[in-house]
Enzyme design. Structure first.
Site, PDB file in Angstrom:
ATOM      1  N   CYS A 281       0.816  -1.216   0.000  1.00 30.89           N
ATOM      2  CA  CYS A 281       0.000   0.000   0.000  1.00 30.89           C
ATOM      3  C   CYS A 281       0.848   1.264   0.000  1.00 30.89           C
ATOM      4  CB  CYS A 281      -0.915   0.017   1.220  1.00 30.89           C
ATOM      5  SG  CYS A 281      -1.732  -1.560   1.552  1.00 30.89           S
ATOM      6  N   HIS A 434      -3.637   6.564   6.510  1.00 29.85           N
ATOM      7  CA  HIS A 434      -3.783   5.336   5.726  1.00 29.85           C
ATOM      8  C   HIS A 434      -5.251   4.918   5.766  1.00 29.85           C
ATOM      9  CE1 HIS A 434      -2.815   1.539   3.902  1.00 29.85           C
ATOM     10  NE2 HIS A 434      -3.310   0.875   4.930  1.00 29.85           N
ATOM     11  N   HIS A 472      -9.558   1.746  -1.464  1.00 30.75           N
ATOM     12  CA  HIS A 472      -8.120   1.486  -1.330  1.00 30.75           C
ATOM     13  C   HIS A 472      -7.583   1.085  -2.696  1.00 30.75           C
ATOM     14  CE1 HIS A 472      -4.286   0.457   0.048  1.00 30.75           C
ATOM     15  NE2 HIS A 472      -4.571  -0.200   1.159  1.00 30.75           N
TER      16      HIS A 472
END
Length: 632
Positions: A281, A434, A472
């Site tokens: 990520c 995040h 995401h």
């Protein structure tokens, strides 16, 4: 003197829309915009989604009727809102209510009878199983007799428990904007994003390329899972299972380096540094770090930093889903105590949640060293003081959190305090979290912020979480965060997390300001872009606002130098306004230089000191100084 990496342009695409000129950010905070910005946002999205087109000086709808700019929201507003941000997965990806799969079926003969069937001779398995009796009926047809049983796989469908994703706006088709040659969706999005970023700078790109040596331009980009569509790795692994042929391009186009390669080969024509690194990520931040380090060291003067991921496929979703990482219908029904799932609110950072929501997107940022940015009159959108990357140490579970993100966040905050001062840190900084929307993340990430805020005496530390709106996107996720940060710097509107009703009780929010509505804030100086990736891939970037960046540069450059810069900037701004208007009308003119401007290697001019390349005004200095002179 260390060069300061300046952000001079940013472009791309995600579920919120186009990145340039903050269109995606403005879609998220739409209800807080003034009338002008709101109309501009609706117009740009309507063009992006092919609801209107610009033709002969007029906006035309799909029925060839003229539409006034002021009518776009009234006529298409609901359709635009419904076709952006997180929503039910659309059938151009796959049918989540009837997802195709191959179901096993064991067929056994009844009693003492046998299984007998005819088939084409060419369709027989090789080798033919020993228990099969095969009789040739004609040169092309055989009869097969099986005395026992046979296991087959047949086409079937299943109800997919994961039904939402952050998809590119409905109707957006980059493949129709250039000769895409059956390229994977992610690479099509890369071409769009790179063009959008370059044009957003307002600079003549040939002038930019020739303002530095050819080897002082760098491209830093990657995907994580590669291009998983049929044209890439997805088709490579699925084709034979489907009985199809593997193409000659699927392996090459599926590699995670391809976004880098496409930008170099088809957009910029760069012969400089090419760099690809994946960090789950944190991939965008990993590549940003490499670019920032090269600019600081003087190796790179112009950096194209990018990431792309378009992986809304049944296989990828099932992979994350079986890990328990994605929000599914059962979990959402339990949370909301209802049979009806609101697909718009599946991603719930720091709220009561049950998993993240996957997204797709491509983000590209253009950076320069401070001297070149001023010399060319580039728009200063912000600066990146540094990017920190740290691992978690020994782990029991590869996906579990660890201490690495404490290190990256603490270093970033300490650097900001040293450069910008305590007041700017404590009163005018915010976090782009995040915020993956998993129960574990909301606890562990918020505790990191709590500990650091406590240590640096920060109270009411503002937190925003883009994944609540765009999902995401994996590799470019931190690019989504950076785009939102630049929007906050420009508009002073802090996006709340409107997909949650309240902050979850187990979130460590004592020192944090996490709101469920968008709100106006004072001008911000510092943004912390944070990522906690699978496997211990942690990264945090310290990003400064345009105002703070200029204040810092005023210590390095004279008033005369800034006056000269302002004169150049006026021209840049005019070109930016022209591109923004063109883009809002859907006139993107994608850069795709397929074979255009290829370099004839026989024309290279090589000496022991330098290498001159046709098409580049400056030559490459092979080794101007000996870096190990003290050893000789």
């Amino acid at each position: 003197m260390t060069a300061l990496p300046i952000i001079v342009g940013m472009g791309g695409i995600n579920a919120a829309g186009r990145t340039s000129f903050h269109q995606g950010y403005k879609r998220i905070v739409l209800d807080k915009l003034n009338a002008k910005d709101r109309q501009e946002t609706y117009l740009g999205l309507a063009s992006l989604m092919n609801l209107v087109r610009y033709e002969d000086g007029h906006l035309i709808d799909q029925n060839d009727q003229v539409v006034q700019e002021g009518e776009v929201e009234l006529r298409f507003g609901e359709q635009i809102l419904a076709g952006t941000l997180i929503r039910k997965i659309e059938k151009n990806h796959f049918d989540v209510d009837a997802t195709p799969w191959q179901q096993k079926l064991t067929m056994k003969a009844n009693d003492d009878s046998k299984i007998v069937f005819n088939c084409r001779k060419r369709d027989l398995p090789e080798p033919v199983p020993a228990a099969w009796q095969v009789i040739e009926l004609d040169p092309k047809t055989v009869e097969v007799t099986i005395a026992d049983q046979i296991e087959v796989k047949h086409d079937s469908h299943r109800d997919n428990p994961i039904k939402a994703a952050g998809q590119l706006p409905t109707g957006f088709e980059p493949s129709l904007m250039y000769n895409s040659r059956y390229q994977p969706r992610g690479l099509q999005a890369t071409i769009f994003a790179a063009t959008d970023a370059i044009r957003s700078t307002g600079l003549e790109w040939d002038k930019v390329m020739n303002s530095v040596r050819p080897d002082q331009i760098g491209t830093y980009s990657a995907s994580v899972v590669g291009q998983m569509n049929d044209e890439g790795l997805g088709g490579l692994v699925r084709s034979r299972l489907r009985g199809d042929r593997v193409s000659t391009k699927q392996l090459a186009l599926g590699l995670n380096t391809m976004s880098t390669d496409f930008i170099n080969a088809y957009v910029t024509g760069s012969v400089g540094t090419t760099f690809t690194t994946s960090g789950a990520c944190a991939t965008f931040l990993y590549n940003l770090r490499a670019a920032v380090n090269d600019i600081q060291a003087g190796r790179t003067r112009v950096a194209i930093v990018a990431s792309v991921e378009c992986a809304i496929t049944p296989e990828i979703i099932e992979g994350f889903g079986n890990m328990g990482a994605l929000a599914n219908e059962e979990g959402l029904r339990k949370l909301d105590n209802t049979e009806h799932v609101d697909y718009r609110k599946t991603s719930r950072p720091f709220g009561e949640n049950c998993g993240f929501t996957i997204g797709e997107g491509a983000q590209v940022a253009i950076l320069m060293d401070d001297a070149l940015a001023l010399e060319l009159g580039a728009q200063i959108m912000g600066s990146v003081a540094d990017v920190y990357v740290n691992a978690d140490g020994v782990k029991k579970s590869i996906t579990a959190p660890g201490p690495g993100n404490y290190i990256t966040m603490a270093k970033s905050v300490a650097l900001a305090q040293q450069i910008a001062g305590t007041e700017a840190l404590t009163k005018r900084s915010f976090i782009l979290a995040h915020g993956s929307s998993t129960p574990q993340n909301r606890v562990t990430e918020s505790f990191i912020y709590h500990r650091i805020a406590e240590t640096f005496a920060i109270n009411g530390w503002k937190v925003a979480a883009p994944k609540a709106y765009v999902g995401h996107t994996i590799a470019p996720a931190s690019g989504d965060q950076l785009a939102m940060a630049l929007g906050v710097f420009e508009y002073n509107i802090m996006p709340g997390i409107t997909t949650i009703n309240a902050v979850a009780e187990d979130v460590h929010a004592e020192h944090l300001d996490i709101r469920t509505e968008h709100y106006e804030c004072e001008p911000m100086d510092i943004a912390f872009i944070n990522s906690k990736g699978f496997g211990g891939n942690n990264a945090t970037a310290t990003v400064f606002s345009p105002k703070l960046t200029k204040q810092l540069l005023s210590k390095r450059y004279s008033q005369a130098e800034f006056a000269s810069y302002e004169q150049q900037l006026a021209i840049t701004t005019q070109r930016q306004v022209a591109y923004q208007q063109a883009a809002d009308y859907g006139q993107y003119e994608l850069i795709y230089r397929f074979g255009n401007g290829m370099i004839d290697e026989s024309e290279l001019n090589l000496s022991q000191q330098e290498l001159a390349i046709p098409g580049f005004e400056q030559s490459i200095q092979l080794c101007p100084t000996n870096p190990y002179g003290d050893l000789i």
